[in-house]
Design an enzyme around this catalytic site. Structure first.
Site, PDB file in Angstrom:
ATOM      1  N   GLY A 154       0.827  -1.213   0.000  1.00 34.77           N
ATOM      2  CA  GLY A 154       0.000   0.000   0.000  1.00 34.77           C
ATOM      3  C   GLY A 154       0.853   1.251   0.000  1.00 34.77           C
ATOM      4  O   GLY A 154       2.050   1.193  -0.294  1.00 34.77           O
ATOM      5  N   ASN A 155       0.243   2.375   0.326  1.00 32.65           N
ATOM      6  CA  ASN A 155       1.013   3.621   0.447  1.00 32.65           C
ATOM      7  C   ASN A 155       0.397   4.498   1.528  1.00 32.65           C
ATOM      8  O   ASN A 155      -0.646   4.168   2.088  1.00 32.65           O
ATOM      9  CB  ASN A 155       1.113   4.336  -0.909  1.00 32.65           C
ATOM     10  CG  ASN A 155      -0.258   4.700  -1.461  1.00 32.65           C
ATOM     11  OD1 ASN A 155      -0.961   5.510  -0.888  1.00 32.65           O
ATOM     12  ND2 ASN A 155      -0.640   4.068  -2.572  1.00 32.65           N
ATOM     13  N   PHE A 156       1.035   5.632   1.803  1.00 34.92           N
ATOM     14  CA  PHE A 156       0.639   6.458   2.946  1.00 34.92           C
ATOM     15  C   PHE A 156      -0.470   7.467   2.634  1.00 34.92           C
ATOM     16  O   PHE A 156      -0.771   8.322   3.462  1.00 34.92           O
ATOM     17  CB  PHE A 156       1.854   7.212   3.497  1.00 34.92           C
ATOM     18  CG  PHE A 156       2.878   6.308   4.117  1.00 34.92           C
ATOM     19  CD1 PHE A 156       2.573   5.590   5.263  1.00 34.92           C
ATOM     20  CD2 PHE A 156       4.143   6.167   3.564  1.00 34.92           C
ATOM     21  CE1 PHE A 156       3.511   4.746   5.843  1.00 34.92           C
ATOM     22  CE2 PHE A 156       5.087   5.325   4.143  1.00 34.92           C
ATOM     23  CZ  PHE A 156       4.774   4.613   5.287  1.00 34.92           C
ATOM     24  N   ALA A 158      -3.803   7.889  -4.907  1.00 40.91           N
ATOM     25  CA  ALA A 158      -2.424   7.400  -5.011  1.00 40.91           C
ATOM     26  C   ALA A 158      -2.521   5.933  -5.404  1.00 40.91           C
ATOM     27  O   ALA A 158      -2.567   5.041  -4.556  1.00 40.91           O
ATOM     28  CB  ALA A 158      -1.712   7.564  -3.680  1.00 40.91           C
TER      29      ALA A 158
END
Ligand code: C5P
Length: 409
Positions: A218-220, A286
Site C-alpha cells: 500500500g502507500n501512505f 495514489a
C-alpha cells in the site's frame, strides 16, 4: 511560506444563515452545528421555539453566534418587534435543526404562531428541514406526509439518521451529525451555476495490492485531499462519483456517491463505468503503480530465507481514460514528485492527456504531504500555464484547484 501566514479558509464567508431550533433532545447537536457555521465564516441568527428553551439555554446559542437569540414576536414590554419579514429576507438559507413533528405539521399547513414559523412563511431563501424524533413518530404517515408537503414546497428535507435514540429504542429518527447538516447548508448557499448538475468522477485515497489473504502493498495516502475535493465540488452543486480506496474519511454530502474499492484493478473498473457520463475526471488517488505478480490463496509462511516478490505494472487509470476523452470532458491529474518535479509533471500532463496537473513535492518545507493537513501546489496547464498555490489547508486548496478547473469549462 510560513504556516502562520496562511489565509484562513472560510467557505461560508459572507453567508447569512437562520438557524431554527425546536424543542427536541437533539437540540444539543445544534450547538455544534452553530459552531461549524460560525467557524466557516457564516453570520448566524438563531431562532428558538419556546419548547427549545427546555433543552438548551439561549445563552449558549447567543454566545456562539454573537447575537441575541430570538423566540418571540416582541421583546418583553419594550414594544420592540422582531421583524420576521426582515429576518426572512436577510437570510441566504433557513435551516431548522432539529425540526420536531409539531413544527413540521404547522409549517406544512401554513401556521404562524411562532416567530420561527412566521419567518419560514416569509423567507425567500432556500430552506433545509432536519427532522429528529423517535422512530415511530418519524415513521408515522402523518409526519411523512408533512415532510413530503414541505419537499413539495421546494424545501430540502434531510432524512433522519438511523441509530440509537434518546428513548432507548434504535431506528430512524436521529438528527444527522452536524457535519452532514453543515455540508447540506454549504450545498444550498455555495452553489455555482458552472458546477450545478455537472457530474464529476473523482478518485481518492490509496490502493492496496494483495500478496496473500493478510498482506498487501500500500502507500501512505490518507484520502484527505480527494475527500476535500469531493465535498467542495458537491457544495458547488456537482454530482460526484467518488471512487475511494480504503480511508478513514466519511462522506457528508448527499451529492456524493461513494464507491469503495481496494485494488488499482477495482478502481480502474469503477472509473471505466462512470467515466463516460462524467464531464470532469479528477484523479487524486495514489494508485499503486505495481501489484504482486502472484497472489497466494493461503497465508505465506516464514521460511527464514527472505521473500522475493515479483511485481507487475498496474493499469494507469488516468492514461487509459485519457485515450477515450471526448470534447467537453476535462481530465485533472496529480503528480507527487521528489524534488521540483516540473519536467516529470509536464510529461505526465502530456502522456495522460490531462488538462491540468497538480504538482506537489515530497521535499517541500512542510515535509511529505501524504496524510498532512496542509500542502502546496504548482498547477500546470496546457501551453505551459503555471499557477502556484501557496501552502494552505487541503480544504482551501481544494477550492482553489476547482476555481482553476472552472476556468477550463
Ligand atoms: O504516474 P503517476 O502515478 O505519478 O501519476 C499520477 C497521476 O496519475 C495521478 O493523478 C494518479 O491518480 C493517476 N494514476 C492513475 N492510475 C495509475 C497511476 C496513477 O490514474 N495506475
Amino acid at each position: 511560506m510560513d504556516a502562520s501566514a496562511q489565509t484562513p479558509y472560510l467557505p461560508l464567508a459572507g453567508r447569512r444563515i437562520l438557524l431554527g431550533v425546536c424543542g427536541g433532545i437533539a437540540a444539543y447537536k445544534s450547538v455544534m452545528l452553530l459552531r461549524l457555521l460560525t467557524q466557516a465564516g457564516a453570520q448566524v441568527q438563531v431562532l428558538m421555539t419556546e419548547a427549545a428553551h427546555a433543552f438548551v439555554g439561549p445563552a449558549t446559542f447567543a454566545a456562539l453566534s454573537g447575537r441575541p437569540v430570538l423566540t418571540d414576536f416582541t421583546q418583553g414590554r419594550t414594544g420592540q418587534w422582531n421583524n420576521h419579514v426582515e429576518l426572512g429576507l436577510w437570510a441566504n438559507a433557513l435551516v431548522i435543526a432539529p425540526a420536531t413533528a409539531a413544527t413540521l405539521a404547522k409549517a406544512a399547513t401554513g401556521q404562524s404562531d411562532s416567530l420561527l414559523l412566521a419567518t419560514y412563511l416569509s423567507a425567500r431563501c432556500p430552506v433545509l428541514w432536519c427532522p429528529a424524533m423517535d422512530l415511530d413518530m418519524y415513521a408515522h404517515p402523518a409526519v411523512q406526509a408533512n415532510l413530503n408537503t414541505l419537499a413539495g414546497f421546494g424545501n430540502l428535507v434531510l432524512a433522519a439518521a438511523d441509530g440509537p435514540l434518546a428513548s432507548g429504542l434504535t431506528g430512524q429518527g436521529r438528527l444527522p451529525e452536524p457535519e452532514e447538516i453543515f455540508e447540506a447548508i454549504r450545498g444550498l448557499v455555495c452553489t455555482k451555476p458552472a458546477w450545478q448538475g455537472k457530474r464529476i468522477l473523482l478518485t481518492a485515497g490509496p490502493t492496496r495490492e494483495p500478496l496473500d489473504p493478510v498482506r498487501y502493498i500500500g502507500n501512505f495516502s490518507s484520502g484527505k485531499m480527494g475527500y476535500a475535493l469531493a465535498h467542495e465540488a458537491a457544495a458547488r452543486g456537482a454530482e460526484v462519483t467518488l471512487v475511494s480506496g480504503p480511508t478513514d474519511h466519511t462522506v457528508q454530502s448527499h451529492r456524493i456517491t461513494r464507491i469503495d474499492v481496494t485494488s488499482a484493478h477495482q478502481m480502474a473498473d469503477a472509473c471505466l463505468q462512470a467515466a463516460s457520463e462524467s464531464q470532469v475526471w479528477i484523479f487524486c488517488a495514489a494508485v499503486a503503480d505495481y501489484r504482486p505478480e502472484q497472489v497466494s490463496e493461503t497465508k505465506t509462511k516464514k521460511t527464514g530465507n527472505g521473500w522475493n516478490i515479483s511485481l507487475v505494472e498496474n493499469v494507469d487509470i488516468a492514461a487509459t481514460l485519457g485515450k477515450q476523452k471526448q470534447p467537453g470532458q476535462l481530465s485533472i491529474g496529480f503528480a507527487l514528485e521528489s524534488g521540483l518535479g516540473q519536467a516529470e509533471a509536464a510529461a505526465k500532463l502530456e502522456r495522460k492527456n490531462l488538462d491540468l496537473i497538480c504538482l506537489n513535492s515530497l521535499d517541500q518545507p512542510g515535509g511529505s504531504p501524504l496524510g498532512a493537513d496542509d500542502n502546496q501546489y504548482l498547477l500546470l496547464g496546457k501551453g505551459g500555464k503555471q499557477t502556484p498555490l501557496a501552502r494552505n489547508a487541503k480544504a482551501a486548496l481544494a477550492a482553489q484547484i476547482l476555481d482553476e478547473v472552472e476556468k477550463l469549462f
